[in-house]
Design a protein around this motif. Structure first.
Motif, mmCIF file in Angstrom:
data_model
loop_
_atom_site.group_PDB
_atom_site.id
_atom_site.type_symbol
_atom_site.label_atom_id
_atom_site.label_comp_id
_atom_site.label_asym_id
_atom_site.label_seq_id
_atom_site.Cartn_x
_atom_site.Cartn_y
_atom_site.Cartn_z
ATOM 1 N N THR A 1 -0.467 -2.674 7.887
ATOM 2 C CA THR A 1 -0.231 -1.272 8.482
ATOM 3 C C THR A 1 -1.167 -0.520 8.226
ATOM 4 O O THR A 1 -1.909 0.147 9.166
ATOM 5 C CB THR A 1 1.129 -0.921 8.013
ATOM 6 O OG1 THR A 1 2.177 -1.803 8.628
ATOM 7 C CG2 THR A 1 1.436 0.415 8.668
ATOM 8 N N VAL A 2 -1.481 -0.162 7.134
ATOM 9 C CA VAL A 2 -2.670 0.678 6.350
ATOM 10 C C VAL A 2 -4.109 0.331 6.786
ATOM 11 O O VAL A 2 -4.783 1.029 7.049
ATOM 12 C CB VAL A 2 -2.403 1.081 4.962
ATOM 13 C CG1 VAL A 2 -3.388 2.012 4.516
ATOM 14 C CG2 VAL A 2 -1.087 1.414 4.529
ATOM 15 N N TRP B 1 1.059 9.425 8.655
ATOM 16 C CA TRP B 1 2.453 9.666 8.331
ATOM 17 C C TRP B 1 2.854 11.207 8.265
ATOM 18 O O TRP B 1 3.887 11.463 7.665
ATOM 19 C CB TRP B 1 2.476 8.778 6.857
ATOM 20 C CG TRP B 1 2.277 7.602 7.056
ATOM 21 C CD1 TRP B 1 3.164 6.596 7.736
ATOM 22 C CD2 TRP B 1 1.070 6.741 6.981
ATOM 23 N NE1 TRP B 1 2.611 5.294 7.804
ATOM 24 C CE2 TRP B 1 1.331 5.176 7.276
ATOM 25 C CE3 TRP B 1 -0.334 6.946 6.430
ATOM 26 C CZ2 TRP B 1 0.287 4.295 7.331
ATOM 27 C CZ3 TRP B 1 -1.221 6.205 6.558
ATOM 28 C CH2 TRP B 1 -0.961 4.842 6.853
ATOM 29 N N ASN C 1 6.488 11.461 9.465
ATOM 30 C CA ASN C 1 7.455 10.884 8.252
ATOM 31 C C ASN C 1 8.205 12.000 7.331
ATOM 32 O O ASN C 1 7.045 12.773 6.927
ATOM 33 C CB ASN C 1 6.965 9.877 7.508
ATOM 34 C CG ASN C 1 8.181 9.360 6.497
ATOM 35 O OD1 ASN C 1 8.293 9.898 5.368
ATOM 36 N ND2 ASN C 1 8.623 8.122 6.827
ATOM 37 N N TRP D 1 0.889 -1.110 0.035
ATOM 38 C CA TRP D 1 0.076 -0.188 -0.014
ATOM 39 C C TRP D 1 1.017 1.170 0.014
ATOM 40 O O TRP D 1 1.721 1.525 1.109
ATOM 41 C CB TRP D 1 -1.018 0.030 1.338
ATOM 42 C CG TRP D 1 -2.233 0.879 0.998
ATOM 43 C CD1 TRP D 1 -2.258 2.113 0.530
ATOM 44 C CD2 TRP D 1 -3.534 0.421 1.517
ATOM 45 N NE1 TRP D 1 -3.501 2.341 0.625
ATOM 46 C CE2 TRP D 1 -4.275 1.479 1.028
ATOM 47 C CE3 TRP D 1 -3.985 -0.657 2.158
ATOM 48 C CZ2 TRP D 1 -5.818 1.531 1.347
ATOM 49 C CZ3 TRP D 1 -5.319 -0.581 2.578
ATOM 50 C CH2 TRP D 1 -6.306 0.237 2.052
ATOM 51 N N LEU E 1 5.300 6.311 0.226
ATOM 52 C CA LEU E 1 6.154 5.304 1.131
ATOM 53 C C LEU E 1 5.319 3.873 1.110
ATOM 54 O O LEU E 1 3.963 3.922 0.673
ATOM 55 C CB LEU E 1 5.706 5.714 2.748
ATOM 56 C CG LEU E 1 6.080 6.992 3.144
ATOM 57 C CD1 LEU E 1 5.648 7.292 4.400
ATOM 58 C CD2 LEU E 1 7.533 7.315 3.145
ATOM 59 N N ARG E 2 6.158 2.898 0.778
ATOM 60 C CA ARG E 2 5.580 1.438 0.494
ATOM 61 C C ARG E 2 5.413 1.105 1.943
ATOM 62 O O ARG E 2 6.358 0.770 2.767
ATOM 63 C CB ARG E 2 6.778 0.738 -0.048
ATOM 64 C CG ARG E 2 6.006 -0.813 -0.286
ATOM 65 C CD ARG E 2 7.366 -1.476 -1.060
ATOM 66 N NE ARG E 2 7.062 -3.026 -1.322
ATOM 67 C CZ ARG E 2 6.444 -3.456 -2.389
ATOM 68 N NH1 ARG E 2 6.472 -2.708 -3.385
ATOM 69 N NH2 ARG E 2 6.128 -4.759 -2.390
ATOM 70 N N LYS E 3 4.190 0.526 2.217
ATOM 71 C CA LYS E 3 3.490 0.033 3.499
ATOM 72 C C LYS E 3 2.767 -1.376 3.210
ATOM 73 O O LYS E 3 2.301 -1.653 2.081
ATOM 74 C CB LYS E 3 2.589 0.948 4.084
ATOM 75 C CG LYS E 3 3.130 2.235 4.793
ATOM 76 C CD LYS E 3 4.326 2.054 5.502
ATOM 77 C CE LYS E 3 4.768 3.407 6.137
ATOM 78 N NZ LYS E 3 5.638 3.167 7.263
ATOM 79 N N ASP E 4 3.213 -2.393 4.204
ATOM 80 C CA ASP E 4 2.233 -3.464 3.840
ATOM 81 C C ASP E 4 0.878 -3.367 4.348
ATOM 82 O O ASP E 4 0.406 -2.262 4.791
ATOM 83 C CB ASP E 4 2.893 -4.656 4.863
ATOM 84 C CG ASP E 4 2.863 -4.303 6.282
ATOM 85 O OD1 ASP E 4 1.800 -4.187 6.821
ATOM 86 O OD2 ASP E 4 3.878 -3.818 7.204
#
Length: 390
Positions: free
Chosen positions: A298-299, A283, A286, A261, A292-295
């Motif tokens: 997390t999102v 975020w 940040n 995500w 930003l690449r998130k799993d």
């Protein structure tokens, strides 16, 4: 009138007529470039107030335009000398491209370039369009249809066709410095290659201010200043209204892709919009200016509590969202219907005006976001770029 004054006034009238007639012969009405270059001092100038990517200075009959850090992979500065036609330079430049102004024809390689010319009533300068299928502007689409504008489909920039067109300028949005070398053959043929890095700006007004660069290329500084001043004034007016609110709704954006995500970094262009519109965002802390690449998990955890969901891909309905993943039905925003997408203004061939005119009209976009997050501020507002997903 006395008899003594008559001969003097008559003589003055004759001399004046003679001078005017001489000037008329020396300044042909159909040669705009001569009239412009005969007055080398620039009475109206532009300067960057919000943008960090360009600087411009004025010197006699030329302008020195610097593009700062135009590429993602290196720190560099490109210099352009914008010289009036039919004039010569007293100074030599060893590390700069010379571009004659006003630019009369150009190939645009991004739909945001259309926004710049459109804001200055100068769409006629675009003679070629890369990714033409994504153009939203009706006048540009009509020009493409009538073959007055040469179409270069996405990823198929034909150098031979470009050389045959012989435009004054090719405007490029290059991410890597190596892309600049792809146009070397055009530069060697005398075609200006201009790197437009407005997309690297991290603030909405900084991005929109690149209309001043287009103004410098077209000798339309006065119009560029007026148009941008109006945009900045309205943007800052709206922003000030939001500073008075107490509650800040939590927001998530985008959709996952192949298990990842991508969300916006805390110092990114998108995050600045969210800050100015009075949103809470997971975020903000940040410092990234990009994505930003998130799993997914997390999102997803943030999505369960987020009050507003923005830009869920290309979705037009809740059914399309659930088709991606049934778990989205658990999102708070899904249950309350607070899902909004920026695809209200779509062209017949897939062009989205959000990515086109939105580049120079951040005040319209901010007004939409404020209405989503704080509808009480402007209850009568009508969405321009956004629409609610039903």
């Amino acid at each position: 009138m006395t008899l003594q004054s008559f001969p003097y006034r008559y003589l003055l009238f004759v001399v004046l007529c003679f001078v005017l007639s001489c000037n008329a012969e020396e300044s042909p009405k159909d040669d705009i470039s001569i009239r412009v270059s005969s007055s080398p001092d620039f009475q109206v100038r532009v300067e960057a107030e919000y943008a960090e990517g360009f600087q411009i200075s004025y010197h006699g009959n030329y302008k020195l335009l610097k593009i700062l850090n135009p590429f993602q992979d290196q720190t560099d500065t490109l210099q352009y000398v914008l010289k009036h036609r039919n004039t010569s330079l007293d100074t030599t430049f060893s590390n700069a491209q010379i571009i004659e102004i006003p630019v009369r024809s150009m190939i645009a390689t991004s739909t945001t370039h259309i926004a710049l010319t459109d804001m200055l009533n100068a769409n006629g300068v675009i003679k070629g369009m890369v990714g033409a299928e994504y153009a939203y502007n009706p006048a540009i689409r009509e020009g493409l249809k009538d073959e007055e504008i040469t179409s270069f489909p996405s990823g198929e920039f034909n150098k031979e066709v470009a050389l045959a067109m012989n435009p004054d300028l090719v405007m490029v949005s290059a991410g890597q410095s190596s892309q600049f070398d792809d146009y070397r053959v055009l530069m060697d043929s005398g075609i200006g290659i201009f790197i437009n890095s407005e997309w690297l700006e991290t603030t909405p007004l900084g991005k929109a201010e690149w209309v001043k660069v287009m103004g410098a290329l077209l000798n339309k500084e006065e119009l560029a200043n007026k148009k941008f001043e109006k945009v900045a004034e309205e943007y800052n007016r709206l922003k000030s209204k939001v500073q008075k609110v107490s509650a800040q709704p939590l927001v998530i954006n985008n959709l996952p892709y192949k298990g990842a995500w991508f969300v916006s970094g805390g110092d990114s262009f998108t995050a600045q919009y969210l800050k100015d519109a009075g949103a809470d965002y997971a975020w903000f802390g940040n410092g990234s200016t990009g994505g930003l690449r998130k799993d997914f998990e997390t999102v997803y955890e943030v999505g369960l509590r987020a009050e507003v969901w923005l830009n869920p891909g290309a979705a037009q309905s809740k059914e399309e969202i659930l088709a991606k993943d049934e778990r989205f039905k658990d999102f708070k925003s899904f249950k309350t219907g607070q899902i909004y997408n920026n695809n209200k203004r779509m062209g017949p061939t897939g062009g989205n005006d959000f990515w086109e005119s939105g580049a120079v009209h951040p005040e319209r976009l901010l007004a939409d976001l404020i209405h989503i997050l704080h509808p009480e501020i402007q209850p009568e507002h009508t969405f321009y770029y956004y629409q609610k997903i039903e």
